[in-house]
Write a protein that holds these residues in place. Structure first.
Motif, mmCIF file in Angstrom:
data_model
loop_
_atom_site.group_PDB
_atom_site.id
_atom_site.type_symbol
_atom_site.label_atom_id
_atom_site.label_comp_id
_atom_site.label_asym_id
_atom_site.label_seq_id
_atom_site.Cartn_x
_atom_site.Cartn_y
_atom_site.Cartn_z
ATOM 1 N N GLN A 35 0.819 -1.206 -0.074
ATOM 2 C CA GLN A 35 -0.014 -0.001 -0.030
ATOM 3 C C GLN A 35 0.954 1.343 0.061
ATOM 4 N N GLN A 37 -0.564 5.058 -0.556
ATOM 5 C CA GLN A 37 -1.077 6.337 -0.689
ATOM 6 C C GLN A 37 -0.052 7.328 -0.069
ATOM 7 N N HIS A 71 -3.363 2.395 -8.513
ATOM 8 C CA HIS A 71 -4.642 1.709 -7.737
ATOM 9 C C HIS A 71 -4.705 0.268 -7.973
ATOM 10 N N THR A 76 -6.543 1.090 -3.399
ATOM 11 C CA THR A 76 -6.060 2.416 -3.097
ATOM 12 C C THR A 76 -4.752 2.269 -3.828
ATOM 13 N N TRP A 77 -3.948 3.313 -3.618
ATOM 14 C CA TRP A 77 -2.455 3.132 -4.329
ATOM 15 C C TRP A 77 -1.857 2.048 -3.556
ATOM 16 N N HIS A 78 -1.228 1.680 -4.611
ATOM 17 C CA HIS A 78 0.007 0.470 -4.126
ATOM 18 C C HIS A 78 0.955 0.571 -5.145
ATOM 19 N N SER A 153 -9.712 12.919 -9.205
ATOM 20 C CA SER A 153 -9.074 11.705 -8.657
ATOM 21 C C SER A 153 -10.027 10.371 -9.419
ATOM 22 N N THR A 157 -8.396 7.567 -11.861
ATOM 23 C CA THR A 157 -8.413 6.082 -11.433
ATOM 24 C C THR A 157 -9.343 5.160 -12.496
#
Length: 362
Positions: A35, A37, A71, A76-78, A153, A157
């Motif tokens: 992860q 973010q 994402h 979530t951001w990874h 966002s 995404t």
């Protein structure tokens, strides 16, 4: 197997107590995904698992596209290895798109607007022209596509889920976006079954001991897919029932036998905590609220002998980094010596001198 043994085996498998990898890309491949973010802290999540590496070395791997920030999973951001980015996106995107659908409708981001946005992105970024969020927002607004109310966002995404865009190289200390196919050449396709098996194998190898419920949480997969993934690979793992829960871990594992104290300064949202639905092996219930906020913010943690015993934060200056701590209980001189070594290691990672303050500011 006790809770403290579970926690310490996780420290080993997650490469925190000692790494067997020599590149950022290989470490990311082992972890499956990390992860990310909080960009600065996520670089330390890699650095803490690669002793001797610096923030500069980690960022170079990002800039070169050896690992990709996008994402995935919950979502979530990874960070993920460039070798894994396509099959992980293809596996994650249907679920993420389903989760986004109602919000896209609320934001009035129709298929026509998203198609227009994607065309703008491809035109603007083609030719390895990496742009920041702000630069892309200007292009959208100029073309009549509003970016307020978190629309930007969701536009970006959605483009990630379409396999169009991913993280680019850092520019003027800002994150950028780039065309995925220009960053990473797709060389192999996976069937859904192959991708499910690989994701489960990666997770239980690098994060075990873990349960099916942990994997469901981490992967973001529908329950049916997560169960099927585990069924495909569970014969490759040891299983053990602990407190009525079935845990899976690699066939080759070790439980530390010595009584030597260990301490680790782990970043916000580190996989050591966030990648499990049940975190009680490492985090006592009375410390949960201090460590994880009600809105799901995971603070940077101090881990001693497998247990979360405090929090830390850093303030980065031009030549120094100030580290402040909040221990949940008093420490002893041996722990203080180990802590000093770890805070110095963090300073070396950033190529800065380290200053220290405890909670009272002394």
């Amino acid at each position: 197997m006790t809770s403290i043994e579970i926690s310490n085996i996780r420290l080993n498998n997650q490469q925190i107590t000692g790494s067997k990898f020599e590149t950022v890309k290989d470490l990311a491949g082992w972890m499956g995904a990390l992860q990310a973010q909080d960009y600065a802290m996520s670089k330390w999540a890699l650095g803490v698992r690669l002793p001797g590496f610096s923030d500069f070395i980690v960022e170079e791997a990002i800039n070169k596209g050896e690992i990709i920030r996008t994402h995935l999973l919950r979502p979530t951001w990874h960070f993920a290895s460039s070798d894994d980015i396509y099959w992980m996106l293809e596996l994650s995107s249907p679920q993420i798109k389903a989760l986004m659908k109602s919000r896209l409708k609320e934001l009035e981001l129709s298929e026509a607007i998203l198609s227009k946005s994607n065309a703008i992105i491809e035109n603007a970024l083609s030719g390895n022209n990496h742009l920041t969020r702000e630069e892309l927002a200007t292009l959208f607004n100029t073309s009549g596509i509003a970016t307020n109310d978190n629309r930007l966002s969701h536009i970006m995404t959605h483009a990630e889920m379409e396999g169009i865009v991913c993280s680019g190289a850092v520019k003027d200390k800002k994150q950028t976006f780039a065309i995925l196919s220009e960053r990473v050449v797709k060389t192999k396709s996976f069937t859904k079954e192959e991708a499910l098996a690989k994701l489960a194998r990666n997770y239980f190898s690098s994060h075990g001991p873990a349960t099916l419920q942990d994997f469901i949480w981490w992967s973001g997969l529908p329950v049916r897919d997560a169960r099927a993934a585990l069924e495909m690979v569970k014969q490759e793992f040891i299983s053990e029932t602990i407190d009525s829960e079935m845990y899976y871990l690699p066939n080759a594992f070790s439980i530390p036998k010595d009584k030597t104290n260990s301490i680790h300064l782990l970043p916000a949202f580190d996989e050591f905590l966030i990648s499990y639905k049940n975190r009680t092996a490492s985090l006592l219930p009375e410390n949960h609220g201090k460590t994880i906020s009600k809105n799901g913010i995971f603070n940077p943690i101090i881990v001693i002998n497998g247990k979360v015993v405090g929090l830390w934060k850093r303030t980065v200056k031009k030549d120094t980094v100030i580290i402040e701590t909040d221990f949940f209980q008093p420490t002893n001189p041996e722990i203080e010596v180990l802590f000093n070594e770890k805070k110095e290691a963090f300073g070396i990672f950033l190529d800065k001198k380290t200053e220290y303050k405890n909670k009272t500011g002394t």
